[in-house]
Motif scaffolding. Structure first.
Motif, PDB file in Angstrom:
ATOM      1  N   GLY A 198      -2.984 -10.129  58.548  1.00  0.00           N
ATOM      2  CA  GLY A 198      -4.128  -9.235  58.758  1.00  0.00           C
ATOM      3  C   GLY A 198      -4.892  -8.909  57.492  1.00  0.00           C
ATOM      4  O   GLY A 198      -5.965  -8.308  57.533  1.00  0.00           O
ATOM      5  N   GLY A 199      -4.337  -9.275  56.311  1.00  0.00           N
ATOM      6  CA  GLY A 199      -5.029  -8.929  55.079  1.00  0.00           C
ATOM      7  C   GLY A 199      -4.582  -9.775  53.900  1.00  0.00           C
ATOM      8  O   GLY A 199      -3.775 -10.692  54.047  1.00  0.00           O
ATOM      9  N   ALA A 200      -5.124  -9.449  52.713  1.00  0.00           N
ATOM     10  CA  ALA A 200      -4.865 -10.167  51.453  1.00  0.00           C
ATOM     11  C   ALA A 200      -5.291 -11.636  51.572  1.00  0.00           C
ATOM     12  O   ALA A 200      -6.126 -11.973  52.419  1.00  0.00           O
ATOM     13  CB  ALA A 200      -3.418 -10.023  51.019  1.00  0.00           C
ATOM     14  N   PHE A 201      -4.745 -12.528  50.738  1.00  0.00           N
ATOM     15  CA  PHE A 201      -5.096 -13.951  50.900  1.00  0.00           C
ATOM     16  C   PHE A 201      -3.855 -14.835  50.837  1.00  0.00           C
ATOM     17  O   PHE A 201      -3.842 -15.866  50.180  1.00  0.00           O
ATOM     18  CB  PHE A 201      -6.187 -14.399  49.915  1.00  0.00           C
ATOM     19  CG  PHE A 201      -6.034 -13.868  48.505  1.00  0.00           C
ATOM     20  CD1 PHE A 201      -4.989 -14.288  47.698  1.00  0.00           C
ATOM     21  CD2 PHE A 201      -6.955 -12.960  47.995  1.00  0.00           C
ATOM     22  CE1 PHE A 201      -4.863 -13.815  46.412  1.00  0.00           C
ATOM     23  CE2 PHE A 201      -6.836 -12.471  46.700  1.00  0.00           C
ATOM     24  CZ  PHE A 201      -5.775 -12.905  45.908  1.00  0.00           C
ATOM     25  N   TYR A 202      -2.833 -14.390  51.556  1.00  0.00           N
ATOM     26  CA  TYR A 202      -1.574 -15.137  51.605  1.00  0.00           C
ATOM     27  C   TYR A 202      -1.146 -15.372  53.047  1.00  0.00           C
ATOM     28  O   TYR A 202      -1.409 -14.549  53.916  1.00  0.00           O
ATOM     29  CB  TYR A 202      -0.451 -14.333  50.936  1.00  0.00           C
ATOM     30  CG  TYR A 202      -0.781 -13.867  49.547  1.00  0.00           C
ATOM     31  CD1 TYR A 202      -0.830 -14.765  48.481  1.00  0.00           C
ATOM     32  CD2 TYR A 202      -1.049 -12.525  49.298  1.00  0.00           C
ATOM     33  CE1 TYR A 202      -1.139 -14.326  47.204  1.00  0.00           C
ATOM     34  CE2 TYR A 202      -1.360 -12.077  48.021  1.00  0.00           C
ATOM     35  CZ  TYR A 202      -1.408 -12.989  46.981  1.00  0.00           C
ATOM     36  OH  TYR A 202      -1.718 -12.552  45.718  1.00  0.00           O
ATOM     37  N   VAL A 203      -0.434 -16.494  53.254  1.00  0.00           N
ATOM     38  CA  VAL A 203       0.309 -16.696  54.501  1.00  0.00           C
ATOM     39  C   VAL A 203       1.767 -16.883  54.130  1.00  0.00           C
ATOM     40  O   VAL A 203       2.089 -17.337  53.020  1.00  0.00           O
ATOM     41  CB  VAL A 203      -0.173 -17.918  55.309  1.00  0.00           C
ATOM     42  CG1 VAL A 203      -1.432 -17.607  56.074  1.00  0.00           C
ATOM     43  CG2 VAL A 203      -0.355 -19.141  54.411  1.00  0.00           C
ATOM     44  N   PHE A 204       2.638 -16.547  55.060  1.00  0.00           N
ATOM     45  CA  PHE A 204       4.075 -16.553  54.773  1.00  0.00           C
ATOM     46  C   PHE A 204       4.799 -17.247  55.933  1.00  0.00           C
ATOM     47  O   PHE A 204       5.487 -16.611  56.735  1.00  0.00           O
ATOM     48  CB  PHE A 204       4.542 -15.100  54.633  1.00  0.00           C
ATOM     49  CG  PHE A 204       5.771 -14.914  53.790  1.00  0.00           C
ATOM     50  CD1 PHE A 204       5.795 -15.301  52.451  1.00  0.00           C
ATOM     51  CD2 PHE A 204       6.917 -14.309  54.323  1.00  0.00           C
ATOM     52  CE1 PHE A 204       6.926 -15.089  51.660  1.00  0.00           C
ATOM     53  CE2 PHE A 204       8.045 -14.097  53.544  1.00  0.00           C
ATOM     54  CZ  PHE A 204       8.046 -14.483  52.206  1.00  0.00           C
ATOM     55  N   PRO A 205       4.599 -18.588  56.019  1.00  0.00           N
ATOM     56  CA  PRO A 205       5.173 -19.300  57.155  1.00  0.00           C
ATOM     57  C   PRO A 205       6.702 -19.359  57.114  1.00  0.00           C
ATOM     58  O   PRO A 205       7.300 -19.423  56.045  1.00  0.00           O
ATOM     59  CB  PRO A 205       4.578 -20.710  57.008  1.00  0.00           C
ATOM     60  CG  PRO A 205       4.254 -20.833  55.563  1.00  0.00           C
ATOM     61  CD  PRO A 205       3.837 -19.464  55.118  1.00  0.00           C
ATOM     62  N   ASN A 206       7.277 -19.360  58.323  1.00  0.00           N
ATOM     63  CA  ASN A 206       8.712 -19.539  58.488  1.00  0.00           C
ATOM     64  C   ASN A 206       8.998 -21.045  58.418  1.00  0.00           C
ATOM     65  O   ASN A 206       8.444 -21.830  59.197  1.00  0.00           O
ATOM     66  CB  ASN A 206       9.099 -18.981  59.865  1.00  0.00           C
ATOM     67  CG  ASN A 206      10.594 -19.006  60.073  1.00  0.00           C
ATOM     68  OD1 ASN A 206      11.291 -19.914  59.613  1.00  0.00           O
ATOM     69  ND2 ASN A 206      11.088 -18.002  60.779  1.00  0.00           N
ATOM     70  N   ILE A 207       9.846 -21.437  57.468  1.00  0.00           N
ATOM     71  CA  ILE A 207      10.125 -22.872  57.272  1.00  0.00           C
ATOM     72  C   ILE A 207      11.593 -23.178  57.567  1.00  0.00           C
ATOM     73  O   ILE A 207      12.099 -24.235  57.196  1.00  0.00           O
ATOM     74  CB  ILE A 207       9.743 -23.321  55.842  1.00  0.00           C
ATOM     75  CG1 ILE A 207      10.372 -22.430  54.731  1.00  0.00           C
ATOM     76  CG2 ILE A 207       8.237 -23.300  55.665  1.00  0.00           C
ATOM     77  CD1 ILE A 207      11.642 -22.889  54.156  1.00  0.00           C
ATOM     78  N   SER A 208      12.256 -22.224  58.246  1.00  0.00           N
ATOM     79  CA  SER A 208      13.709 -22.394  58.393  1.00  0.00           C
ATOM     80  C   SER A 208      14.075 -23.593  59.267  1.00  0.00           C
ATOM     81  O   SER A 208      15.167 -24.135  59.159  1.00  0.00           O
ATOM     82  CB  SER A 208      14.362 -21.108  58.915  1.00  0.00           C
ATOM     83  OG  SER A 208      13.687 -20.663  60.047  1.00  0.00           O
ATOM     84  N   ASN A 209      13.136 -24.048  60.119  1.00  0.00           N
ATOM     85  CA  ASN A 209      13.457 -25.217  60.951  1.00  0.00           C
ATOM     86  C   ASN A 209      13.105 -26.556  60.299  1.00  0.00           C
ATOM     87  O   ASN A 209      13.124 -27.593  60.951  1.00  0.00           O
ATOM     88  CB  ASN A 209      12.755 -25.098  62.313  1.00  0.00           C
ATOM     89  CG  ASN A 209      13.412 -24.029  63.153  1.00  0.00           C
ATOM     90  OD1 ASN A 209      14.609 -23.739  62.996  1.00  0.00           O
ATOM     91  ND2 ASN A 209      12.640 -23.398  64.020  1.00  0.00           N
ATOM     92  N   THR A 210      12.763 -26.516  59.016  1.00  0.00           N
ATOM     93  CA  THR A 210      12.510 -27.795  58.327  1.00  0.00           C
ATOM     94  C   THR A 210      13.817 -28.396  57.818  1.00  0.00           C
ATOM     95  O   THR A 210      13.836 -29.524  57.316  1.00  0.00           O
ATOM     96  CB  THR A 210      11.590 -27.605  57.097  1.00  0.00           C
ATOM     97  OG1 THR A 210      12.249 -26.709  56.181  1.00  0.00           O
ATOM     98  CG2 THR A 210      10.238 -27.055  57.476  1.00  0.00           C
ATOM     99  N   GLY A 211      14.903 -27.602  57.880  1.00  0.00           N
ATOM    100  CA  GLY A 211      16.183 -28.086  57.367  1.00  0.00           C
ATOM    101  C   GLY A 211      16.311 -27.875  55.864  1.00  0.00           C
ATOM    102  O   GLY A 211      17.308 -28.278  55.263  1.00  0.00           O
ATOM    103  N   MET A 212      15.322 -27.256  55.251  1.00  0.00           N
ATOM    104  CA  MET A 212      15.393 -26.994  53.800  1.00  0.00           C
ATOM    105  C   MET A 212      15.333 -25.491  53.558  1.00  0.00           C
ATOM    106  O   MET A 212      14.687 -24.761  54.324  1.00  0.00           O
ATOM    107  CB  MET A 212      14.215 -27.658  53.086  1.00  0.00           C
ATOM    108  CG  MET A 212      14.379 -29.139  52.887  1.00  0.00           C
ATOM    109  SD  MET A 212      12.907 -29.847  52.116  1.00  0.00           S
ATOM    110  CE  MET A 212      12.008 -30.406  53.544  1.00  0.00           C
ATOM    111  N   ASP A 213      16.000 -25.064  52.479  1.00  0.00           N
ATOM    112  CA  ASP A 213      15.827 -23.661  52.132  1.00  0.00           C
ATOM    113  C   ASP A 213      14.522 -23.518  51.334  1.00  0.00           C
ATOM    114  O   ASP A 213      13.866 -24.509  50.995  1.00  0.00           O
ATOM    115  CB  ASP A 213      17.050 -23.085  51.385  1.00  0.00           C
ATOM    116  CG  ASP A 213      17.277 -23.739  50.042  1.00  0.00           C
ATOM    117  OD1 ASP A 213      16.316 -24.298  49.467  1.00  0.00           O
ATOM    118  OD2 ASP A 213      18.414 -23.694  49.540  1.00  0.00           O
TER     119      ASP A 213
END
Ligand SMILES: Cc1ncc(COP(=O)(O)O)c(C=O)c1O
Length: 392
Positions: free
Chosen positions: A323-338
């Motif tokens: 909803g604000g700032a200029f960042y996204v914080f996607p969930n990558i836990s299903n890529t198999g990588m930390d």
């Protein structure tokens, strides 16, 4: 004989901002001829608007070369309270404004003012890494306020209130937030403020450095709007993000009347004052035309849609709409990588700089932060490279 130095133990507890490490690595790779798309560093990709630059040049020509009053030139402190009246609808006395070299300085001062062994300071996690770092440095206990994806990276006021103890001295809030882009709703703030009534020993620092970057007609809810907090609220804001002035180093705090003197003394002991021409530029920023702020916000909004849609299209990745700032914080836990593995592989193999969520605290595992302060063309190219890495 080789020196045997003994810096204080607290120095070993200072953390850092990984964004600067990733920037250095990205620049080193670029210097070797690699083509790097930088979605790592958190600063606008725009230049400071020309009328603001001109005001600084004029200030130098007019002879503003000396020290100024430590909390800022009077005209600037007046311009700050005018701005607060305009955008937050609150009247503040200019004597409560302390201008400092960047938003970071207000947070450093606030944490040092309340942090010591035995004290507890609550801070957002994932959150701006300097909060946790300086709390640890101060010797206080760092108590995370988890910002969870299922809450759109906002917090639950009841859980925050439940975590307050008699030793809690300071609560740090950041909305709109780095690194998630999350915003806290008025409803949750109402609950929090009502509950704080029972905890008069808790000061609140509200980091509102992204206050002018909210999307989808969302209002910026400022804690300054709550009269009940007037004698315990420290507002942190500044020019870095709103006016693309990260390199000028200027920000401000609005302090409760009882803490202004302490904040000013910290300023006198630390940096004396912000450099004079920058203060004159800051007056022009606040009082001059605001169309560049709107133009930037519109550009960020457009890029936000592109990056959110693009990330949600990638295998193993899901991304909330911030909803604000200029960042996204996607969930990558299903890529198999930390988070750190994916951060490193993206930089090394795909030439895309992003920051591991864990750089923003333990609750950031399973996430990456992308800054979309970059062109749509670069964002689209980066998405293509990430897809190649994830499917390759
Ligand atoms: C949440 C937050 N607060 C404060 C700052 C610091 O801003 P400044 O560059 O003005 O010190 C940043 C910068 O990234 C930030 O993200």
């Amino acid at each position: 004989m080789a020196a045997e130095l003994h810096p204080v133990e607290a120095i070993s507890r200072l953390g850092t901002e990984t964004a600067f490490d990733v920037l250095a690595r990205a620049e080193a790779l670029a210097a070797q001829g690699r083509d790097i798309i930088n979605l790592g560093i958190g600063q606008p990709d725009f230049k400071t608007p020309p009328h603001i630059v001109e005001a600084a040049i004029k200030a130098l020509r007019d002879g503003h070369h000396g020290y100024t009053a430590s909390p800022g030139v009077p005209e600037l402190r007046k311009a700050v309270v005018e701005d607060i009246a305009k955008y937050r609808g609150v009247d503040v006395d200019p004597s409560r404004v302390v201008v400092v070299p960047g938003g970071k300085v207000t947070m450093f001062f606030a944490i040092l003012m309340f942090g010591e062994p035995g004290a507890e300071i609550m801070y957002p996690n994932p959150g701006f890494p300097i909060y946790e770092s300086v709390i640890n440095f101060s010797g206080a206990k760092a108590v995370p306020v988890p910002l969870l994806e299922e809450n759109d990276f906002s917090f639950d006021a009841d859980s925050v209130l439940a975590a307050i103890t008699p030793n809690t001295r300071l609560l740090i809030i950041n909305s709109p937030a780095n690194p998630t882009g999350g915003t806290v709703s008025r409803r949750e703030f109402d609950k929090l403020v009502a509950g704080l009534e029972a905890h008069p020993q808790v000061a609140v620092m509200s980091d509102e450095i992204y206050s002018r970057m909210t999307y989808d007609e969302r209002e910026h809810v400022s804690l300054m709007g709550y009269k009940e907090l007037e004698d315990r609220l420290i507002l942190l804001d500044g020019w870095s993000k709103t006016y693309a002035m990260t390199g000028w180093r200027i920000g401000y705090g609005v302090w409760p009347a009882s803490l202004v003197e302490a904040a000013t003394r910290l300023a006198v002991n630390c940096h004396s004052c912000v450099n004079a021409p920058t203060q004159y530029a800051a007056i022009e920023a606040l009082r001059g035309p605001q169309d560049s702020v709107d133009t930037m916000a519109q550009a960020f909004d457009e890029r936000r849609q592109v990056i959110v849609d693009g990330l949600n299209d990638l295998p193993g990745v899901s991304c909330r709409t911030p909803g604000g700032a200029f960042y996204v914080f996607p969930n990558i836990s299903n890529t198999g990588m930390d988070a750190t593995t994916l951060q490193d592989r993206l930089l090394q193999e795909a030439g895309v700089a992003a920051i591991a969520g864990t750089s923003f605290g333990a609750y950031g595992e399973g996430y990456l932060r992308f800054s979309y302060a970059n062109t749509v063309e670069n964002i689209e190219a980066a998405l293509g490279r990430i897809r190649d890495l994830l499917t390759g």
